[in-house]
Design an enzyme around this catalytic site. Sequence first.
Site, PDB file in Angstrom:
ATOM      1  CD  GLN A 231     -28.745  12.423  -3.437  1.00 53.48           C
ATOM      2  OE1 GLN A 231     -29.771  13.095  -3.483  1.00 53.48           O
ATOM      3  NE2 GLN A 231     -27.643  13.054  -2.864  1.00 53.48           N
TER       4      GLN A 231
ATOM      5  CB  SER B 148     -16.199   1.001  -9.510  1.00 52.72           C
ATOM      6  OG  SER B 148     -17.232   2.191  -9.099  1.00 52.72           O
TER       7      SER B 148
ATOM      8  CE  LYS C 135     -16.505   4.520  -2.454  1.00 57.56           C
ATOM      9  NZ  LYS C 135     -16.557   3.161  -3.171  1.00 57.56           N
TER      10      LYS C 135
ATOM     11  CG  ASP D  71      -2.037   0.782   1.231  1.00 56.95           C
ATOM     12  OD1 ASP D  71      -3.229   0.447   0.946  1.00 56.95           O
ATOM     13  OD2 ASP D  71      -1.912   2.129   0.995  1.00 56.95           O
TER      14      ASP D  71
ATOM     15  CE1 TYR E  35     -12.409   4.587  -8.207  1.00 57.40           C
ATOM     16  CE2 TYR E  35     -14.463   4.587  -8.644  1.00 57.40           C
ATOM     17  CZ  TYR E  35     -13.539   4.149  -8.166  1.00 57.40           C
ATOM     18  OH  TYR E  35     -13.495   3.097  -7.299  1.00 57.40           O
TER      19      TYR E  35
ATOM     20  NE  ARG F  44     -23.343   3.885  -9.928  1.00 56.25           N
ATOM     21  CZ  ARG F  44     -22.467   4.807  -9.971  1.00 56.25           C
ATOM     22  NH1 ARG F  44     -21.844   4.863  -8.706  1.00 56.25           N
ATOM     23  NH2 ARG F  44     -22.006   5.811 -10.689  1.00 56.25           N
TER      24      ARG F  44
END
Length: 333
Positions: free
Chosen positions: A222, A120, A194, A36, A151, A288
């Site tokens: 949303q 993703s 997030k 990492d 992204y 989504r």
Amino acid sequence: MMTKAKRILVAGGGGFIGGHLAKSLIDAGHDVVVADIKPQSQWYQLHDTAENYSLNLEDKIACFKVAEGCDLVYNLACNMGGMGFIAHNRALCMESVLINTHLLMAAKEHGVGRFFYASSACVYPDYRQEDADVVALREQDAYPAMPEDGYGWEKLFSERMCKVYEEDFGLSTRVFRFHNVYGPNGTWDGGREKAPAAVCRKVIEAIDRGDHEIEIWGDGEQSRSFMYIDDCLTGLGKLMASDYNDPLNLGRSELVTINQLVSIVEEIAGVELKRKYKLDAPQGVRGRNSDNTRINDVLGWEPGIDLKTGMAKTYEWINEQYQRRKAGELVVQ
């Protein structure tokens, strides 16, 4: 996860999903290498029994070093975060293409048996996500392509890199399109968190301040689906043990609005807050959700941990971190 001990690289193992994955692989008896970019003092989970490296996997030499001798590679390393981070760091997100490219090159050179890439739901076109009452996204809906700028384009390109490495060089690859993974031991402050973690923190802050007011980005209508980390790990094990080699959704099909997510956390915390809507904040796509038809067909399974159960565990962990920070015991990474 595997029947025989293997040497396994977890790229991005100092992050949220990677830290949980490394632990599960160690617990299963594997020889785990973790790499990492962050200093090890900033890793979300640091496992003493793993072979740990702090280095930049955008660098080709670094990738060749950590992949040497590995049977499996899990690539979860990238620049990413919540909607605020993605919207304001498009070039930085796209630079992550170097990580996957160099790891694929290393895997080919070192004869790695199987390569996993963490994609993703941001690969899906904006034009399929313009309504909060969204039609769940199927894997084939990624094309014609118009993914999240920055992204999403990096993720879609890296998916294709995996596919052509398999077709041209015989490298066995697996790809999951993650749909909003959440849970303990993740980012909860600082701009990269997030929605689930951000909402938990905001509720805790509102209680702490005593004003019982929460700011919500957008109008709160949303819609999204959110998947608990334990389901993510189960899915990874099933996919890597399977023969399926095309991109596959990994997400809950339980669709909620951000307002409903706030209500769930309010119920967990035992409060009711005044909602202040920031309409000019980054919101991402309008709606989504994950169509799980294919994952059910090929793996005979789909994520099953409901949102309230997962959020209760997440809220408890974030509240503990918040109180530790307030007491001076914790510095947020």
